[in-house]
Design a protein around this motif. Structure first.
Motif: not given
Length: 411
Positions: A220-243
């Motif tokens: 997309a040639q665009r910047p993406v801003i990730w909310n790392m706290g939202r990822i860390a709070n997720s109960d998704n089993p792949t959260a640490l991998e995505l973080f």
């Protein structure tokens, strides 16, 4: 196919490895087909593609975020509950923000400055921390506070090129995605960013603080801003991998390290986005797009003063260097100049954002008289000297610049 590290050091015997890598890869891959096989997101699905099972964990960095009013309401509610003194009416409180730039091995300066700031006893608890590239690797530990200064010191004074860069130049020549493998860097991130660290980020997020990391969506040639706290709070089993993947992607210098593929879902399809170094679209960031923080604060009754600290992990003045009349040297120097100009523009953009939102602006950068030379991409002697300098300056009460380069001269 791979070749020895000595070839890499001969080809990229400078701390500006990212520039040389980009040039090298561009020349080498012109006639080669890319070897990464993936299922990219089609253009008509770009806006709806999201990592499955995480909810709202990211936003584009070049437009005001969708749902920002709702996000601000949650943040203020969390802050009032867990840090009531900060937003108590009638108090002369201050909210401090920290933005950490890219800079490769020069990230040792920012790491050292933070450690020295701890020694000085004046380092604030930052309400928001943002990071790009090497700044993304610093950001989680800067966000979690002085208890993590040891990790910062180790990352920038313990690991050299041979422990971070696994060359594969011949592979790149025949269609590979980069001149080096990123497995060592991925292992370094995994070593220091474990479940305990992610859990600590989640706890601080729930106190109303925010950790944000920037990557570049290359399709997309665009910047993406990730909310790392939202990822860390997720109960998704792949959260640490995505973080970890987001941190790896933010530090994926194009050409040197391969891009990071992030799995997303759109229109019921499993797809993959290609993310690279956040510095490709911005060397440092704070507020996405034209976000009006002042309006949001008025709406939610926030009366605290605001201070923005920007750590630029590089020198800000141009550096004279005679250029040999070769294709590689001319192209490398030109791209280095482009990156330098971009970084100055980013500092000015943050200054304008700060002023328009009533935020006090403070800038730190590598001193112009620092003259230790780097002989390889991640030169341990060089990084240690830079870390020690940053720590010394921070401990002595660093004198932050109140304007970016060139602003005072215009007035």
């Amino acid at each position: 196919m791979r070749v020895g590290r000595s070839v890499v050091l001969q080809a990229f015997g400078t701390r500006r490895i990212g520039v040389s890598a980009i040039v090298f890869a561009s020349l080498a891959l012109t006639a080669c087909a890319a070897s990464i096989i993936r299922n990219p997101v089609p253009q008509n699905l770009v806006e709806q593609a999201e990592p499955a099972g995480f909810g709202e964990i990211r936003t584009w960095g070049d437009v005001p975020p969708k749902g920002i009013d709702r996000a601000m309401a949650v943040k203020v509610r969390q802050t009032r509950k867990h840090r009531p003194k900060i937003l108590a009416r009638g108090r002369n409180a201050t909210l401090s923000y920290l933005a950490i730039s890219g800079g490769g091995g020069d990230g040792a300066f920012g790491a050292g400055l933070l450690a020295g700031w701890t020694t000085a006893g004046t380092r604030p608890e930052f309400d928001i921390v943002t990071g790009v590239s090497t700044g993304a690797l610093i950001a989680p530990f800067a966000f979690l506070g002085s208890d993590y200064d040891r990790q910062l010191r180790e990352v920038y004074t313990k690991y050299s090129t041979k422990q971070l860069v696994e060359p594969q130049i011949l592979s790149a020549l025949f269609g590979g995605a980069a001149v080096a493998d990123n497995s060592e860097l991925a292992q370094l991130i995994a070593r220091y960013v474990d479940r305990d660290v992610m859990g600590a980020v989640a706890r601080e997020h729930n106190r109303g603080r925010r950790l944000l990391v920037g990557t570049t969506n290359l399709d997309a040639q665009r910047p993406v801003i990730w909310n790392m706290g939202r990822i860390a709070n997720s109960d998704n089993p792949t959260a640490l991998e995505l973080f970890r993947k987001v941190l790896l992607a933010s530090a994926a210098i194009p050409g040197l390290f391969p891009p990071v593929l992030i799995k997303v879902k759109a229109d019921g399809k499993q797809l993959e986005e290609m993310h690279v170094d956040g510095g490709t679209t911005g060397q440092v960031f704070f507020l996405p797009g034209q976000l009006n923080l002042k309006r949001l604060e008025r709406k939610y009754g926030v009366t605290a003063r605001n201070k923005l600290y920007v750590i630029r992990n590089s020198k800000t003045a141009p550096a004279f260097e005679p250029v040999r009349a070769t294709t590689m040297q001319i192209a490398s120097r030109s791209i280095a100049t482009l990156i330098h100009s971009q970084s100055l523009g980013d500092l000015l953009r943050l200054y304008d954002q700060a002023k328009s939102n009533g935020i006090d602006y403070n800038l730190a950068s590598v001193p112009e008289d620092f003259n230790v030379k780097s002989n390889e991409p991640f030169d341990l002697e060089y990084m240690t000297a830079l870390f020690d300098l940053g720590r010394e300056l921070g401990a002595g009460g660093y004198k932050w610049a109140k304007t970016p380069p060139g602003v005072a001269a215009r007035r």
